[in-house]
Design an enzyme around this catalytic site. Structure first.
Site, PDB file in Angstrom:
ATOM      1  N   SER A  14       0.806  -1.217   0.000  1.00  0.00           N
ATOM      2  CA  SER A  14       0.000   0.000   0.000  1.00  0.00           C
ATOM      3  C   SER A  14       0.840   1.269   0.000  1.00  0.00           C
ATOM      4  O   SER A  14       0.355   2.339  -0.375  1.00  0.00           O
ATOM      5  CB  SER A  14      -0.927   0.024   1.225  1.00  0.00           C
ATOM      6  OG  SER A  14      -1.808  -1.068   1.218  1.00  0.00           O
ATOM      7  N   ARG A  15       2.083   1.124   0.415  1.00  0.00           N
ATOM      8  CA  ARG A  15       2.962   2.293   0.537  1.00  0.00           C
ATOM      9  C   ARG A  15       4.410   1.829   0.508  1.00  0.00           C
ATOM     10  O   ARG A  15       4.693   0.644   0.418  1.00  0.00           O
ATOM     11  CB  ARG A  15       2.667   3.038   1.846  1.00  0.00           C
ATOM     12  CG  ARG A  15       2.897   2.188   3.087  1.00  0.00           C
ATOM     13  CD  ARG A  15       2.577   2.929   4.380  1.00  0.00           C
ATOM     14  NE  ARG A  15       1.153   3.095   4.556  1.00  0.00           N
ATOM     15  CZ  ARG A  15       0.360   2.226   5.186  1.00  0.00           C
ATOM     16  NH1 ARG A  15       0.886   1.115   5.697  1.00  0.00           N
ATOM     17  NH2 ARG A  15      -0.923   2.433   5.314  1.00  0.00           N
ATOM     18  N   GLY A  16       5.325   2.784   0.566  1.00  0.00           N
ATOM     19  CA  GLY A  16       6.735   2.482   0.769  1.00  0.00           C
ATOM     20  C   GLY A  16       7.386   1.653  -0.322  1.00  0.00           C
ATOM     21  O   GLY A  16       7.124   1.839  -1.515  1.00  0.00           O
ATOM     22  N   ILE A  17       8.229   0.725   0.084  1.00  0.00           N
ATOM     23  CA  ILE A  17       9.024  -0.062  -0.845  1.00  0.00           C
ATOM     24  C   ILE A  17       8.139  -0.920  -1.742  1.00  0.00           C
ATOM     25  O   ILE A  17       8.353  -1.001  -2.952  1.00  0.00           O
ATOM     26  CB  ILE A  17      10.034  -0.932  -0.077  1.00  0.00           C
ATOM     27  CG1 ILE A  17      11.083  -0.060   0.609  1.00  0.00           C
ATOM     28  CG2 ILE A  17      10.713  -1.923  -1.015  1.00  0.00           C
ATOM     29  CD1 ILE A  17      11.904  -0.774   1.658  1.00  0.00           C
ATOM     30  N   GLY A  18       7.143  -1.566  -1.174  1.00  0.00           N
ATOM     31  CA  GLY A  18       6.265  -2.415  -1.973  1.00  0.00           C
ATOM     32  C   GLY A  18       5.574  -1.648  -3.081  1.00  0.00           C
ATOM     33  O   GLY A  18       5.519  -2.103  -4.231  1.00  0.00           O
ATOM     34  N   TYR A 163      13.104  -9.987  16.118  1.00  0.00           N
ATOM     35  CA  TYR A 163      13.002  -9.486  14.748  1.00  0.00           C
ATOM     36  C   TYR A 163      13.993 -10.201  13.835  1.00  0.00           C
ATOM     37  O   TYR A 163      13.663 -10.544  12.691  1.00  0.00           O
ATOM     38  CB  TYR A 163      13.251  -7.983  14.721  1.00  0.00           C
ATOM     39  CG  TYR A 163      13.192  -7.372  13.336  1.00  0.00           C
ATOM     40  CD1 TYR A 163      12.023  -7.421  12.587  1.00  0.00           C
ATOM     41  CD2 TYR A 163      14.303  -6.741  12.773  1.00  0.00           C
ATOM     42  CE1 TYR A 163      11.947  -6.865  11.318  1.00  0.00           C
ATOM     43  CE2 TYR A 163      14.245  -6.181  11.510  1.00  0.00           C
ATOM     44  CZ  TYR A 163      13.071  -6.240  10.792  1.00  0.00           C
ATOM     45  OH  TYR A 163      13.015  -5.692   9.521  1.00  0.00           O
ATOM     46  N   LYS A 167      13.074 -12.116  10.265  1.00  0.00           N
ATOM     47  CA  LYS A 167      13.610 -11.753   8.944  1.00  0.00           C
ATOM     48  C   LYS A 167      14.472 -12.879   8.381  1.00  0.00           C
ATOM     49  O   LYS A 167      14.413 -13.170   7.175  1.00  0.00           O
ATOM     50  CB  LYS A 167      14.413 -10.454   9.025  1.00  0.00           C
ATOM     51  CG  LYS A 167      13.592  -9.220   9.350  1.00  0.00           C
ATOM     52  CD  LYS A 167      12.404  -9.014   8.404  1.00  0.00           C
ATOM     53  CE  LYS A 167      12.780  -8.592   7.022  1.00  0.00           C
ATOM     54  NZ  LYS A 167      11.610  -8.214   6.191  1.00  0.00           N
TER      55      LYS A 167
END
Length: 276
Positions: A14-18, A163, A167
């Protein structure tokens, strides 16, 4: 090579890198299906799956916004079926959805640990797995996960263990899929930046305006992802790739256009985590 007519199924975006990756592919005329929870605006974050779809169409791509949760198996199955039904197949899966919490182990809430495992690791595995039967029919199928190389340095293993596990789990899942489906010609790679990227996560969790100003724009990630996705899938798989290395291998020598603050020299940019 081009992504014209190719169909991408992405988690989040929806935003950013994607969204930057989606727009780069859409500029070729790609079809982008997005499985995301952002049906309505967030009070602190810009963008919904619907505004992303509008942006994709505005640059020449076709968009299929799918409101759903990558943690939900029915939503994943529905996203694969809807994407195949709308566009006739799936060429690329991008595991973009990810949750970040850099808390130390004794400070990390159990629910947040579970959320990172469910979205980052399980979501990557389940979405990729669900798409495999359709990817097998594609001419140049790719799975791309936005996760880091496996660095077992104590510096990173001990910095934010919860985290880090999440990842690295994305990366392990992707490398496993690369090995398992190599004979089918399905590429599976990961991609991670050398510097921080100017996104809401960096703004809110990694250092605010100071780190944002010392970051690169999401377009550097998008250009590297594009370079990966047009590679021959049978020859370019099972790798933990670095954004800048991918671009340098394709002849990019000047990264100045990607500085979030124009004119910021490369040696003043903030290094991303997981890379020594």
């Amino acid at each position: 090579m081009s992504l014209a007519g190719k169909t991408i199924l992405m988690s989040g975006g929806s935003r950013g890198i994607g969204l930057a990756i989606a727009l780069r592919a859409a500029a070729d005329g790609a079809n982008i299906a997005m499985l995301a929870k952002t049906d309505s605006p967030h009070p602190k974050l810009e963008g919904t799956v619907h505004t992303a779809a509008e942006a994709i169409r505005a640059v020449g791509g076709q968009a299929l916004p799918i409101v759903g949760d990558v943690r939900d198996d029915d939503d994943i199955t529905g996203a694969v079926l809807k994407t195949e039904g709308e566009f006739g197949g799936i060429d690329i899966v991008i595991n973009n959805a990810s949750v970040i919490d850099l808390s130390r182990s004794t400070d990390l809430a159990a629910k947040k640990y579970d959320l990172m495992q469910d979205v980052n690791v399980r979501g990557t595995f389940m979405l990729s797995r669900a798409a495999v039967p359709v990817l097998r029919e594609a001419s140049n199928p790719h799975i791309l996960s936005l996760s880091p190389p496996l660095n077992i340095s104590p510096k990173w293993l001990g910095a934010h263990t919860g985290y880090t596990l999440a990842k690295y789990g994305m990366t392990m899942a992707t490398l496993g899929l690369a090995a398992e489906f190599a004979a089918d010609g399905i590429a599976a790679n990961t991609l991670w930046p050398r510097t921080t990227i100017a996104t809401a996560a960096v703004q809110n969790l990694l250092g605010g305006d100071k780190v944002m100003a010392a970051s690169r724009t999401p377009e550097v990630y998008a250009d590297a992802a594009y370079a990966v996705l047009i590679k021959p899938s049978r020859e370019y798989t099972g790798q933990t790739l670095i954004v800048e290395d991918v671009l340098e291998a394709d002849g990019v020598t000047d990264f100045s256009k990607y500085a979030a603050v124009p004119g910021t020299p490369d040696d003043r940019l903030f290094p991303d985590i997981f890379l020594d």
